[in-house]
Each structure stands twice: as C-alpha cells, then as structure tokens.
Design an enzyme around this catalytic site. Structure first.
Site, PDB file in Angstrom:
ATOM      1  N   LYS A  37       3.076  -3.335  -0.269  1.00  0.00           N
ATOM      2  CA  LYS A  37       1.610  -3.330  -0.286  1.00  0.00           C
ATOM      3  C   LYS A  37       1.135  -2.671  -1.578  1.00  0.00           C
ATOM      4  O   LYS A  37       1.727  -1.681  -2.032  1.00  0.00           O
ATOM      5  CB  LYS A  37       1.090  -2.560   0.930  1.00  0.00           C
ATOM      6  CG  LYS A  37      -0.414  -2.648   1.133  1.00  0.00           C
ATOM      7  CD  LYS A  37      -0.831  -1.874   2.386  1.00  0.00           C
ATOM      8  CE  LYS A  37      -2.331  -1.962   2.642  1.00  0.00           C
ATOM      9  NZ  LYS A  37      -2.741  -1.158   3.821  1.00  0.00           N
ATOM     10  N   SER A  66      -4.053  -0.665  10.183  1.00  0.00           N
ATOM     11  CA  SER A  66      -3.825  -1.583   9.056  1.00  0.00           C
ATOM     12  C   SER A  66      -2.427  -2.176   8.974  1.00  0.00           C
ATOM     13  O   SER A  66      -2.196  -3.083   8.182  1.00  0.00           O
ATOM     14  CB  SER A  66      -4.129  -0.874   7.735  1.00  0.00           C
ATOM     15  OG  SER A  66      -5.518  -0.822   7.537  1.00  0.00           O
ATOM     16  N   SER A  89      -5.810  -3.762   6.999  1.00  0.00           N
ATOM     17  CA  SER A  89      -5.891  -4.052   5.597  1.00  0.00           C
ATOM     18  C   SER A  89      -4.596  -4.602   4.988  1.00  0.00           C
ATOM     19  O   SER A  89      -4.627  -5.166   3.898  1.00  0.00           O
ATOM     20  CB  SER A  89      -6.284  -2.782   4.830  1.00  0.00           C
ATOM     21  OG  SER A  89      -5.265  -1.813   4.921  1.00  0.00           O
TER      22      SER A  89
END
Lengths: 491, 95
Positions: A79, A178, A154
C-alpha cells in the site's frame, strides 16, 4: 498451471521442489499485470524491472546452494502509505506525488530481509481516508468482481490486486476498517493485528492511536505466514509491544470444538443488508457443525464507536497532517508572497476535499469550547467501548460479525455523501477503538455474485485464536474453489 | 451544535487551509451532518469514566538519548521543493 492462482504456501512448495523458479513466478505476475491492470487500476507505481532483477539474483542464490529465506522470490504488493526506500510513496495524494522515501518502514525492512519481492505500490484513498479508494488523487481502482463497483477502502488497491491475482499477497493499513472492509468486498482474507503487534515506523501517520499495518492474502495460511514476517516489537515505534516470537501457523488446523463464539446482535441489525445477514446466519450454523458453541448476545458498541472514531481519528489526523507545509518535502504552491501564504496555499492545493474535510472536523473538535463536548467525551466513550469488549471476552473466545454492511457498491454511489461513506465502517471501527485484532474472510456471495465477508474479532494479542477459527471455516467452506472474480462490467 | 460560517472560516484558518467561497456552504453542511451524528457520544453518561488515549497501557517508554547518524542526508534534500546548497529554501521570515 496458472502460477498467479497459487497461494504463497503453494508457491513456496513449488520453489522448494524446483518445479518453479523465482523468475518464472515474477514473469507470470508481470504477464498477469499487463493483462489485468488496465482494467483494475490497482497500482500507483510499478517496479517490474527491478522485481525481475531481484528474482534473477534469488535464482542464482538458489542455484549456488546459498541459505535463503523460505519466502525468497515470492512477490508482494505494498500500500502506498508504507515507506519504501528510493521508491515513490505518495499516499495517493498530490501532496506527496513526487515524494521518494529516504528510508524503509520497519515492515519493509522485514519484507526485504526475507527477500520477498516488491512488485509495486498500491492505490488507496488519499492519506487512507475513505472506504472506496475513490478519494485517490491518481485513479479509481475497480473491483475485479464487477468493474463498475468500488474495491472498498482505504486499501482498495491491495485488496483488488490480491483478488485479481496481480500479487499473491499485499500489505495494507487499517485505521477504522481499511483492510477488513476492502478484503470483504473483494473476496480475500484481510487481517488487522492487535494495536502494537506490528511497527508503525515509516508508515505515513493518519490517526496514530488507531493505525495498524496488516495483511491481504488469498487464504488464512498465507495470512499467518505474512504475520510471522511483520510482527514484532520495534524500538522505533514506542507503541509496539514485545509478545515474544510466535509462529502463527502453529494454531492452524487445531480443533475449535467447545470454543465459544459470541455474535453481537447489534452488528447485524438495522442498516445491514439482508443477504449479508443471511451469510452470517449460515456461518453461525457452520461453526455449530464444527463443534463451536455459538450464541447471540448484546454488545451495543457499533454506532457509538463510529461516532467516537470520527472525532478521534479526525483530531489525530488534523495534528498528524500539520507537517505538510510545503517546506521540507511534498507539494509547494507557486502562488505565495510570504511563508504563511506558502504553507496555506500549498496545503489547500495539495490536499483533496475529503482530507481537508477531516482536518477541519479534527481542528473543530480540538478547538477551545468544543474540546470537552467532543474530544474528551469521545475519549471517555473509548473507555466505555473497551469495558464492553472486556466484558464480552470474559464470556466468549471470539466474536463473529459481518465485515461490511453491504457488498461492493457502485463507483460514485457514495462519494458525494461523506456521512453515508462513513457508515461503511460501522462493523469495523469498534475493533480499532479498542485496539483488538480482527480478520475478515469470505463467507459467500450475494445474488449478484459479489463476495460477502465476515469478521472474527479476538481479544488483544489473540491472533492465534482468530486465525484458527478462520482457518476451520475456510477449510469447511472452500470459498476460493467455488467462486472467482469475473472482471465483468455491471452485474 | 450549530456551526456558523464565521466559525468554519476561523477553523480553516487555524488549520492553515483556504476554503473557496463557493464551497463554504458544502463544507458547512457536511460538517454539520457529521457533528450531528457524532453527537451520539453526548447521549452517553460517561462522566465517571477515565479517558482512554491509546489502546495499550499508558506508560512512558524510555530509551537512551543517543545520537545516531543518518547517513543519507542527500535523499532528504532531494525531496525539498526548493533548496540551496544543503539547505531548504523558504521565503524571508523576518522583515
């Protein structure tokens, strides 16, 4: 054989038996990325040439009989809020569009020490604020199960990349859901470890008392393996905790007979989609068949936690994001006459709408006159939430809930209504508020064929228990054998 | 609690953010919505409860105060929007 379909433990076996080389594995992923990435848009930065070079190095080490990690040559995706030395780390923000991390996050040092190969940096909501990845400055990631739908957020990039076989596994971060919510809507396994189990050093801070690095994997065994790599106390993160070295794969396959599973009824009441509810009811039956004692009970923390979360997370964010001033790194405006204008205009032009909204909300709840009514109250409510969970864990070993109130929604459906977007986290935020571990695993599909996730919550540092319980269900129901993403548009 | 136009502009200024004139109403509406929802915390009687700051026990973690050299200072400066020699360059601060 489609190499990209294999789990990491299967890849490891084939590497060990010399059925596959690291180069073959990386090449298979490069082909897959070339084919599917244009549809899914999971990556912000690709590192494919570098990855191939590393794979060649690893293969020659293997050929020379060198002693290497059993994970050497396995690819991964990261990420884009986790610092990777020498590689852009953008947080999906214009603010950090050209930021090249000068050092590795501790989790990256651990990944590199195992010679796991980074294929690239994955898309996310800007500064990890969002539940659909639509707030990324760069691109909108699509859900591989239906390209007109969101991959969750997210960590939408990592979830979609694992679901689409663009990477065998990935690292994400979870502040209010997330990791778990995108894992649920993309049909993969997502783990948020106990707060403190994994170092946050080098992870771009959003809400420091809630943020935690975790894993996206195809199955529970891979999840345990990746947790083995990243867990551990780090002197650079004073909130990290030393719980001793554990092998999280050890608990997998152990019996769950007699284990007590509590199902809080408030977590699948109003606002939860009926098909999601049914999937949870079915999961309860599966666990009964496996010999667990499953019981409904009352745990009224979901709504309270969400309200608390948006106060605490925004307050911490407003402070953490104060560092972006356009002076030492990050975006600098062209339009200024003095330092104050430089900072104000850089921030106003560099941050997206949602980030600004949260900074303003956070500044508001911390400002004099409102501090007691909101921020202090939220911290007291946090104690209340902790107490309620403590009570629950006196009675139960594990709690079972839906992960997301709905399956993947359409792109654009909620991006204009912040509050509605926030409600996507209703089942996950309480886990962050209390600092507990939570795992989301697939538990079926809805009538449109979209994956449904269920969440298992454990007491602090009881990852072994939730992994064991998740593994038992996975072995029983075999989601991956029965369902695959279709890459269709509109279902 | 009702948030006023003046208040939101004051808060934005504290946070070093400009809000474009045509977006003020939208921000107000969003903020009000979220605060109304967050008001759930005010419906709980928590007056006798301590506050929780982090999720693990609140205790100080000490370490030795030792100087460690960060070798790669160039990589830090590479990220600077403007620099001169080995310094960050900003507009004049003192008039």
């Amino acid at each position: 054989m489609d190499i990209t379909e294999l789990t990491v433990h299967e890849l490891q076996q084939k590497l060990k038996n010399k059925e596959l080389t690291a180069v073959q594995i990386v090449k298979a992923y490069i082909d897959r990325i070339n084919e599917k990435e244009p549809k899914v848009d999971a990556f912000i930065t690709l590192q494919l040439e570098e990855a191939l070079k590393k794979a060649e190095e690893i293969d020659s080490k293997i050929a020379n009989g060198e002693d290497i990690s059993s994970l050497a040559g396995i690819p991964i995706g990261i990420k884009d809020n986790i610092c990777t030395k020498g590689v852009k780390t953008t947080c999906a923000s214009k603010m950090l569009e050209n930021f090249i991390a000068p050092y590795d996050a501790t989790v990256m040092e651990k990944i590199n020490a195992e010679e796991i190969i980074d294929l690239g940096k994955l898309n996310m909501d800007e500064f990890a604020m969002g539940s659909s990845t639509e707030y990324s400055y760069f691109k909108k990631t699509k859900n591989p199960w239906d390209l007109t739908r969101i991959p969750g957020g997210s960590s939408g990039g990592p979830a979609a990349a694992v679901a689409a076989n663009l990477v065998p596994w990935a690292l994400g971060t979870d502040t209010g859901g997330s990791i778990r919510q995108p894992a649920a809507v993309c049909g993969v396994v997502g783990l948020k470890p106990t707060y403190g189990l994994v170092s946050r050093y080098g992870v771009v801070a959003f809400a420091s008392s809630l943020d935690q690095v975790g894993t996206f994997t195809k199955d529970v065994e891979d999840c345990a393996k990746l947790l083995n790599v990243i867990a551990g106390r780090d002197e650079k993160d004073t909130t990290s905790v030393d719980v001793g070295k554990k092998d999280y794969t050890q608990s997998l396959g152990k019996e769950i007979k007699g284990l007590k599973i509590g199902v809080p009824k408030e977590f699948y009441g109003e606002g939860i989609n009926q098909e999601v509810k049914n999937a949870i009811l079915n999961a309860m039956e599966e666990y009964k068949k496996l010999g667990a004692e499953v019981e409904e009970f009352s745990l009224d923390v979901a709504e309270l936690s969400l309200a608390t979360y948006y106060i605490i997370a925004c307050a911490e964010a407003s402070s953490n994001l104060g560092r972006y001033d356009g002076i030492r790194y990050g975006y600098r405006t062209k339009n200024y006459n003095n330092v104050r204008e430089l900072m104000k205009n850089s921030r106003s032009e560099g941050f997206g709408e949602e980030v600004k909204r949260r900074i303003i909300l956070g500044t508001y709840v911390l400002s004099s006159g409102y501090y007691d009514a909101y921020y202090k109250k939220a911290q007291q409510v946090r104690t209340l939430v902790n107490n309620k969970f403590n009570e629950a864990f006196k009675k139960y070993d594990v709690l079972l809930t839906p992960t997301s109130p709905t399956t993947a929604f359409k792109l654009g459906e909620k991006s204009t209504n912040p509050l509605e977007m926030y409600l996507s986290d209703i089942c996950t935020v309480s886990v962050n508020i209390a600092g507990l571990p939570g795992i989301s695993i697939p538990c079926g599909v809805d009538s449109k064929g979209l994956p449904i996730g269920m969440q298992l919550i454990g007491n602090k540092f009881s990852e072994e228990t939730i992994l064991k319980v998740a593994y038992a269900y996975e072995k029983q129901t075999k989601f991956r054998e029965n369902y695959k993403p279709t890459f269709k548009e509109g279902v | 609690m009702q948030v006023s136009r003046e208040e939101i502009l004051h808060i934005a200024d504290l946070a070093d953010l400009n809000i474009e004139e045509e977006k003020i109403d939208k921000y107000l509406l969003n903020l009000q919505d979220i605060l109304n929802f967050a008001n759930i915390v005010n419906k709980q009687d928590v007056s006798n409860l301590e506050i929780t700051i982090g999720s693990n026990e609140a205790k100080n973690v000490f370490r030795k105060d030792e100087v460690k050299v960060f070798e790669n200072t160039e990589s830090l400066l590479e990220n600077a929007p403007k620099k001169e020699q080995n310094m960050f360059k900003i507009p004049k601060v003192i008039n």
